[in-house]
Design an enzyme around this catalytic site. Structure first.
Site, mmCIF file in Angstrom:
data_model
loop_
_atom_site.group_PDB
_atom_site.id
_atom_site.type_symbol
_atom_site.label_atom_id
_atom_site.label_comp_id
_atom_site.label_asym_id
_atom_site.label_seq_id
_atom_site.Cartn_x
_atom_site.Cartn_y
_atom_site.Cartn_z
ATOM 1 N N GLY A 83 21.249 -2.281 -25.788
ATOM 2 C CA GLY A 83 20.621 -2.099 -24.485
ATOM 3 C C GLY A 83 19.282 -2.015 -24.300
ATOM 4 O O GLY A 83 18.444 -1.749 -25.329
ATOM 5 N N HIS A 84 18.758 -1.905 -23.156
ATOM 6 C CA HIS A 84 17.260 -1.897 -22.723
ATOM 7 C C HIS A 84 16.615 -0.544 -23.274
ATOM 8 O O HIS A 84 17.254 0.255 -23.016
ATOM 9 C CB HIS A 84 17.028 -2.411 -21.432
ATOM 10 C CG HIS A 84 17.700 -1.438 -20.326
ATOM 11 N ND1 HIS A 84 17.067 0.000 -20.028
ATOM 12 C CD2 HIS A 84 18.886 -1.504 -19.672
ATOM 13 C CE1 HIS A 84 17.946 0.326 -19.257
ATOM 14 N NE2 HIS A 84 19.227 -0.548 -18.794
ATOM 15 N N ASP A 85 15.491 -0.741 -23.755
ATOM 16 C CA ASP A 85 14.728 0.333 -23.954
ATOM 17 C C ASP A 85 15.314 1.289 -25.120
ATOM 18 O O ASP A 85 14.863 2.657 -25.229
ATOM 19 C CB ASP A 85 14.193 1.474 -22.627
ATOM 20 C CG ASP A 85 14.006 0.401 -21.480
ATOM 21 O OD1 ASP A 85 12.685 0.052 -21.585
ATOM 22 O OD2 ASP A 85 14.633 0.219 -20.409
#
Length: 160
Positions: A83-85
């Site tokens: 996922g993001h980040d």
């Protein structure tokens, strides 16, 4: 194609791709973050360290507040979503069919078993092990092993 982006895979050209990193042609690196706020206008492309391997049908989402990072010598196997980040340390192994939720942080040398899920904003310390099929809902300290066995359906009994 950017170094590390091979074949017909979709690659938004990571900001940094380390030497000898390999991305499977069906992987998606730097795709739009799956985020409720929809920060599509402001994203940070992923960074891949040296000798990273990304397996088939795997996604590494762009970040919303920082660059998603996969550390050196890490292997992210097929059918996995990063996922993001997310920050993944060096020398990690993420088995097939895992989900790593946004903003999660995995230390160096972490091993994640087949089909595991790490919920968003969770931290897994250096050298920790996550057993197959686990759902990580809390912090996992460095060096610990966590496994969750789930039984679904009725217990089978032999007629013999």
């Amino acid at each position: 194609m950017h170094n590390g982006c091979t074949g017909n895979g979709i690659c938004a050209c990571p900001r940094e791709t380390g030497e000898s990193s390999r991305v499977h042609p069906t992987a998606i690196i730097g795709g739009e973050p799956q985020h409720f706020q929809g920060h599509a206008d402001l994203t940070f492309t992923p960074d891949l360290g040296d000798d990273v391997k990304i397996g088939p049908f795997t996604t590494v989402d762009a970040g919303t507040v920082r660059h998603t990072y996969v550390g050196a010598r890490t292997y992210v196997m097929g059918h996995t979503n990063v996922g993001h980040d997310v920050l993944i340390g060096e020398d990690c192994e993420i088995s097939d069919s895992c989900v790593i939720g946004g903003h999660a942080e995995l230390g160096d040398g972490v091993r994640v078993g087949f089909g595991s899920m790490i919920l968003p904003y969770r931290t897994i310390g250096d050298g920790a092990r996550i057993g197959a099929g686990s759902v990580v809902t809390h912090v996992v300290p460095a060096g610990e092993t966590r496994s969750e066995e789930r039984r679904v359906g009725k217990e089978c009994r032999s007629r013999w």
